[in-house]
Design an enzyme around this catalytic site. Structure first.
Site, PDB file in Angstrom:
ATOM      1  N   ASP A 140       0.870  -1.184   0.000  1.00  0.00           N
ATOM      2  CA  ASP A 140       0.000   0.000   0.000  1.00  0.00           C
ATOM      3  C   ASP A 140       0.900   1.225   0.000  1.00  0.00           C
ATOM      4  O   ASP A 140       1.830   1.318   0.824  1.00  0.00           O
ATOM      5  CB  ASP A 140      -0.902  -0.043   1.250  1.00  0.00           C
ATOM      6  CG  ASP A 140      -2.081   0.899   1.148  1.00  0.00           C
ATOM      7  OD1 ASP A 140      -1.865   2.095   0.869  1.00  0.00           O
ATOM      8  OD2 ASP A 140      -3.208   0.442   1.377  1.00  0.00           O
ATOM      9  N   ILE A 141       0.683   2.144  -0.927  1.00  0.00           N
ATOM     10  CA  ILE A 141       1.573   3.320  -0.985  1.00  0.00           C
ATOM     11  C   ILE A 141       1.219   4.364   0.079  1.00  0.00           C
ATOM     12  O   ILE A 141       1.949   5.331   0.244  1.00  0.00           O
ATOM     13  CB  ILE A 141       1.642   3.986  -2.378  1.00  0.00           C
ATOM     14  CG1 ILE A 141       0.259   4.263  -2.937  1.00  0.00           C
ATOM     15  CG2 ILE A 141       2.501   3.189  -3.331  1.00  0.00           C
ATOM     16  CD1 ILE A 141       0.290   5.223  -4.121  1.00  0.00           C
ATOM     17  N   GLN A 174     -14.488   1.290   2.003  1.00  0.00           N
ATOM     18  CA  GLN A 174     -13.757   0.917   0.787  1.00  0.00           C
ATOM     19  C   GLN A 174     -13.497   2.157  -0.059  1.00  0.00           C
ATOM     20  O   GLN A 174     -14.397   2.978  -0.267  1.00  0.00           O
ATOM     21  CB  GLN A 174     -14.551  -0.121  -0.025  1.00  0.00           C
ATOM     22  CG  GLN A 174     -13.786  -0.659  -1.227  1.00  0.00           C
ATOM     23  CD  GLN A 174     -14.561  -1.738  -1.998  1.00  0.00           C
ATOM     24  OE1 GLN A 174     -15.737  -1.979  -1.731  1.00  0.00           O
ATOM     25  NE2 GLN A 174     -13.904  -2.362  -2.950  1.00  0.00           N
ATOM     26  N   HIS A 217      -9.885  -6.598  -2.744  1.00  0.00           N
ATOM     27  CA  HIS A 217      -8.535  -6.764  -2.180  1.00  0.00           C
ATOM     28  C   HIS A 217      -8.598  -6.952  -0.675  1.00  0.00           C
ATOM     29  O   HIS A 217      -9.582  -6.591  -0.027  1.00  0.00           O
ATOM     30  CB  HIS A 217      -7.657  -5.554  -2.523  1.00  0.00           C
ATOM     31  CG  HIS A 217      -8.197  -4.269  -1.970  1.00  0.00           C
ATOM     32  ND1 HIS A 217      -9.190  -3.549  -2.595  1.00  0.00           N
ATOM     33  CD2 HIS A 217      -7.905  -3.592  -0.837  1.00  0.00           C
ATOM     34  CE1 HIS A 217      -9.476  -2.480  -1.879  1.00  0.00           C
ATOM     35  NE2 HIS A 217      -8.727  -2.486  -0.796  1.00  0.00           N
ATOM     36  N   HIS A 229      -6.350  -6.288   2.950  1.00  0.00           N
ATOM     37  CA  HIS A 229      -5.227  -5.603   3.609  1.00  0.00           C
ATOM     38  C   HIS A 229      -4.559  -6.568   4.586  1.00  0.00           C
ATOM     39  O   HIS A 229      -5.252  -7.266   5.338  1.00  0.00           O
ATOM     40  CB  HIS A 229      -5.726  -4.433   4.462  1.00  0.00           C
ATOM     41  CG  HIS A 229      -6.390  -3.334   3.695  1.00  0.00           C
ATOM     42  ND1 HIS A 229      -5.767  -2.144   3.407  1.00  0.00           N
ATOM     43  CD2 HIS A 229      -7.643  -3.234   3.178  1.00  0.00           C
ATOM     44  CE1 HIS A 229      -6.601  -1.355   2.752  1.00  0.00           C
ATOM     45  NE2 HIS A 229      -7.756  -1.990   2.593  1.00  0.00           N
TER      46      HIS A 229
END
Ligand code: 5GP
Ligand code: ZN
Length: 143
Positions: A31-32, A94, A100, A102
């Site tokens: 995750d950026i 979301q 996806h 986490h």
């Protein structure tokens, strides 16, 4: 592939990412905007919006990979715990509408967050992806 989906862009190599792991059905990358260093996202290769759209097989595969990534994160980072989260719908928080999971390293006493607004540092993300990728591949759980 869905137009204007950032994860589809990443999967199509049209946007960059910090890769950690890949199977026939999933890609895992950092995750950026990490909630904690080592925050991973496990993404289906097919575009599904959320749990209501994804096939049971795709969901099972993401779940399978999440165990591998949780082990890799805990072993590599020696964190106290690992959060595994999955959000469906804006009402549930979301923000990227491509299914996806986490996987977030957790340490005692730290505030519990899933989202951060603070982007990670590029060289730190790169180094973290290399560490977690090496660890995950050494574990040899795959499709
Ligand atoms: P959600 O809120 O949909 O469960 O999580 C989406 C996550 O994707 C957020 O934690 C957010 O920081 C992350 N994210 C948003 N844009 C990008 C991007 O371009 N690349 C990566 N690697 N992560 C992103
Ligand atoms: Zn997508």
């Amino acid at each position: 592939m869905s137009d204007n989906c950032i994860f589809c862009q990443i999967l199509a190599e049209k946007a960059p990412c910090y890769p950690v792991h890949e199977t026939r059905y999933t890609r895992t990358f950092l995750d950026i905007f990490p909630a904690a260093p080592g925050h991973c996202l496990i993404v289906t290769k097919e575009h599904y919006t959320d749990i209501f759209d994804a096939t049971p097989e795709a969901i099972a595969m993401v779940g399978h990979v999440s165990t591998l990534i949780a082990h890799a994160v805990r072993d590599e980072l020696q964190c106290d715990g690992v959060g595994v989260f999955q959000l469906n719908g804006a009402a549930a928080g979301q923000t990227v509408f491509h299914y996806h999971m986490h996987v977030i390293p957790r340490n005692t006493g730290e505030e519990l967050v899933i989202h951060s607004r603070q982007p990670g540092n590029a060289s730190e993300l790169e180094a973290m992806a290399a560490r977690l990728s090496k660890r995950a591949h050494a574990m040899r759980i795959d499709d």
